[in-house]
Write a protein that holds these residues in place. Structure first.
Motif, PDB file in Angstrom:
ATOM      1  N   MET A  58       0.839  -1.190   0.000  1.00  0.00           N
ATOM      2  CA  MET A  58       0.000   0.000   0.000  1.00  0.00           C
ATOM      3  C   MET A  58       0.879   1.245   0.000  1.00  0.00           C
ATOM      4  SD  MET A  58      -1.685  -2.580   2.168  1.00  0.00           S
ATOM      5  CE  MET A  58      -0.434  -2.348   3.319  1.00  0.00           C
ATOM      6  N   THR A  59       0.596   2.154  -0.913  1.00  0.00           N
ATOM      7  CA  THR A  59       1.355   3.395  -1.012  1.00  0.00           C
ATOM      8  C   THR A  59       0.385   4.572  -1.003  1.00  0.00           C
ATOM      9  OG1 THR A  59       3.028   2.268  -2.348  1.00  0.00           O
ATOM     10  CG2 THR A  59       3.032   4.678  -2.382  1.00  0.00           C
ATOM     11  N   LEU A  60       0.544   5.452  -0.026  1.00  0.00           N
ATOM     12  CA  LEU A  60      -0.304   6.638   0.027  1.00  0.00           C
ATOM     13  C   LEU A  60       0.070   7.578  -1.121  1.00  0.00           C
ATOM     14  CD1 LEU A  60      -0.294   7.409   3.845  1.00  0.00           C
ATOM     15  CD2 LEU A  60      -2.127   6.375   2.503  1.00  0.00           C
ATOM     16  N   ILE A  61      -0.939   8.207  -1.698  1.00  0.00           N
ATOM     17  CA  ILE A  61      -0.714   9.191  -2.757  1.00  0.00           C
ATOM     18  C   ILE A  61      -0.950  10.559  -2.136  1.00  0.00           C
ATOM     19  CG2 ILE A  61      -1.427  10.008  -5.034  1.00  0.00           C
ATOM     20  CD1 ILE A  61      -2.456   7.091  -5.497  1.00  0.00           C
ATOM     21  N   TYR A  62       0.144  11.241  -1.855  1.00  0.00           N
ATOM     22  CA  TYR A  62       0.068  12.538  -1.176  1.00  0.00           C
ATOM     23  C   TYR A  62      -0.298  13.649  -2.147  1.00  0.00           C
ATOM     24  CZ  TYR A  62       2.125  10.301   2.878  1.00  0.00           C
ATOM     25  OH  TYR A  62       2.349   9.473   3.947  1.00  0.00           O
ATOM     26  N   TYR A  68      -3.101  20.016  -7.680  1.00  0.00           N
ATOM     27  CA  TYR A  68      -4.131  20.998  -7.352  1.00  0.00           C
ATOM     28  C   TYR A  68      -5.063  21.330  -8.510  1.00  0.00           C
ATOM     29  CZ  TYR A  68      -1.287  21.831  -3.157  1.00  0.00           C
ATOM     30  OH  TYR A  68      -0.584  21.684  -1.992  1.00  0.00           O
ATOM     31  N   ASN A  69      -4.707  20.969  -9.721  1.00  0.00           N
ATOM     32  CA  ASN A  69      -5.629  21.200 -10.844  1.00  0.00           C
ATOM     33  C   ASN A  69      -6.882  20.342 -10.707  1.00  0.00           C
ATOM     34  OD1 ASN A  69      -3.983  23.077 -12.111  1.00  0.00           O
ATOM     35  ND2 ASN A  69      -2.922  21.520 -13.310  1.00  0.00           N
ATOM     36  N   CYS A  70      -6.756  19.187 -10.072  1.00  0.00           N
ATOM     37  CA  CYS A  70      -7.891  18.266  -9.910  1.00  0.00           C
ATOM     38  C   CYS A  70      -8.324  18.099  -8.454  1.00  0.00           C
ATOM     39  CB  CYS A  70      -7.539  16.888 -10.465  1.00  0.00           C
ATOM     40  SG  CYS A  70      -7.134  16.885 -12.218  1.00  0.00           S
ATOM     41  N   HIS A  71      -7.432  18.390  -7.510  1.00  0.00           N
ATOM     42  CA  HIS A  71      -7.703  18.167  -6.089  1.00  0.00           C
ATOM     43  C   HIS A  71      -7.531  19.456  -5.308  1.00  0.00           C
ATOM     44  CE1 HIS A  71      -7.659  13.781  -6.607  1.00  0.00           C
ATOM     45  NE2 HIS A  71      -6.701  14.016  -7.489  1.00  0.00           N
ATOM     46  N   ARG A  72      -8.307  19.596  -4.259  1.00  0.00           N
ATOM     47  CA  ARG A  72      -8.185  20.775  -3.397  1.00  0.00           C
ATOM     48  C   ARG A  72      -6.817  20.798  -2.732  1.00  0.00           C
ATOM     49  NH1 ARG A  72     -13.553  20.356   0.177  1.00  0.00           N
ATOM     50  NH2 ARG A  72     -14.586  22.169  -0.724  1.00  0.00           N
ATOM     51  N   ALA A  73      -6.307  21.972  -2.503  1.00  0.00           N
ATOM     52  CA  ALA A  73      -4.987  22.126  -1.894  1.00  0.00           C
ATOM     53  C   ALA A  73      -4.993  21.734  -0.417  1.00  0.00           C
ATOM     54  CB  ALA A  73      -4.503  23.563  -2.049  1.00  0.00           C
ATOM     55  N   GLU A  74      -6.163  21.770   0.244  1.00  0.00           N
ATOM     56  CA  GLU A  74      -6.231  21.509   1.682  1.00  0.00           C
ATOM     57  C   GLU A  74      -5.986  20.044   2.042  1.00  0.00           C
ATOM     58  OE1 GLU A  74      -9.347  22.813   0.193  1.00  0.00           O
ATOM     59  OE2 GLU A  74      -8.193  24.661   0.116  1.00  0.00           O
ATOM     60  N   GLY A  75      -6.312  19.134   1.158  1.00  0.00           N
ATOM     61  CA  GLY A  75      -6.180  17.714   1.476  1.00  0.00           C
ATOM     62  C   GLY A  75      -4.736  17.274   1.518  1.00  0.00           C
ATOM     63  N   LYS A  76      -4.427  16.381   2.464  1.00  0.00           N
ATOM     64  CA  LYS A  76      -3.055  15.879   2.583  1.00  0.00           C
ATOM     65  C   LYS A  76      -2.842  14.642   1.712  1.00  0.00           C
ATOM     66  CE  LYS A  76       0.286  14.388   6.031  1.00  0.00           C
ATOM     67  NZ  LYS A  76       0.553  14.117   7.447  1.00  0.00           N
ATOM     68  N   ILE A  77      -3.881  13.791   1.612  1.00  0.00           N
ATOM     69  CA  ILE A  77      -3.777  12.540   0.867  1.00  0.00           C
ATOM     70  C   ILE A  77      -4.894  12.482  -0.170  1.00  0.00           C
ATOM     71  CG2 ILE A  77      -3.902  10.020   1.048  1.00  0.00           C
ATOM     72  CD1 ILE A  77      -2.838  10.346   3.931  1.00  0.00           C
ATOM     73  N   ASN A  78      -4.537  12.128  -1.412  1.00  0.00           N
ATOM     74  CA  ASN A  78      -5.535  12.020  -2.476  1.00  0.00           C
ATOM     75  C   ASN A  78      -6.091  10.610  -2.628  1.00  0.00           C
ATOM     76  OD1 ASN A  78      -5.410  14.703  -3.166  1.00  0.00           O
ATOM     77  ND2 ASN A  78      -3.804  14.402  -4.681  1.00  0.00           N
TER      78      ASN A  78
END
Length: 109
Positions: A58-62, A68-78
């Motif tokens: 398992m590898t976290l995707i940070y 940020y083009n697709c994900h909010r900047a506030e989240g730590k893990i996507n």
């Protein structure tokens, strides 16, 4: 690969795409989520109901600025990348090597 909501977004098995895993109840998730985040390992051996074992990584995707083009900047893990490798072939090879070694010991011992 699944998102933070547990939805499988990418898979080598097209039938699995869209499936939602629930960390608290799904046996495939409980393998890791039974432990606190600080005690979880990135790699573990998982056994399916039919007795087949596989190696899970398992590898976290940070979240990074390039995300940020697709994900909010506030989240730590996507999301998380989960890779499973069947242990069947590995176990077969180990058994074969063990048998060869035992035969060599008997012949040359």
């Amino acid at each position: 690969m699944e998102n933070k909501g547990g939805e499988l977004k990418v898979s080598s098995d097209p039938k699995m795409i869209g499936r939602i895993f629930k960390n608290e109840v799904d046996p495939m998730c409980l393998v890791c989520h039974q432990y606190s985040p600080v005690k979880r390992k990135n790699t573990t051996i998982v056994e399916e109901k039919n007795g087949v074992e596989f190696l899970r990584n398992m590898t976290l995707i940070y979240n990074r600025p390039t995300c940020y083009n697709c994900h909010r900047a506030e989240g730590k893990i996507n999301g998380i990348l989960v890779m499973d490798l069947s242990m069947t072939e590995i176990q077969t090879q180990l058994a074969s090597n063990r048998n060869k070694l035992l035969l060599d010991v008997q012949v040359f011992g």
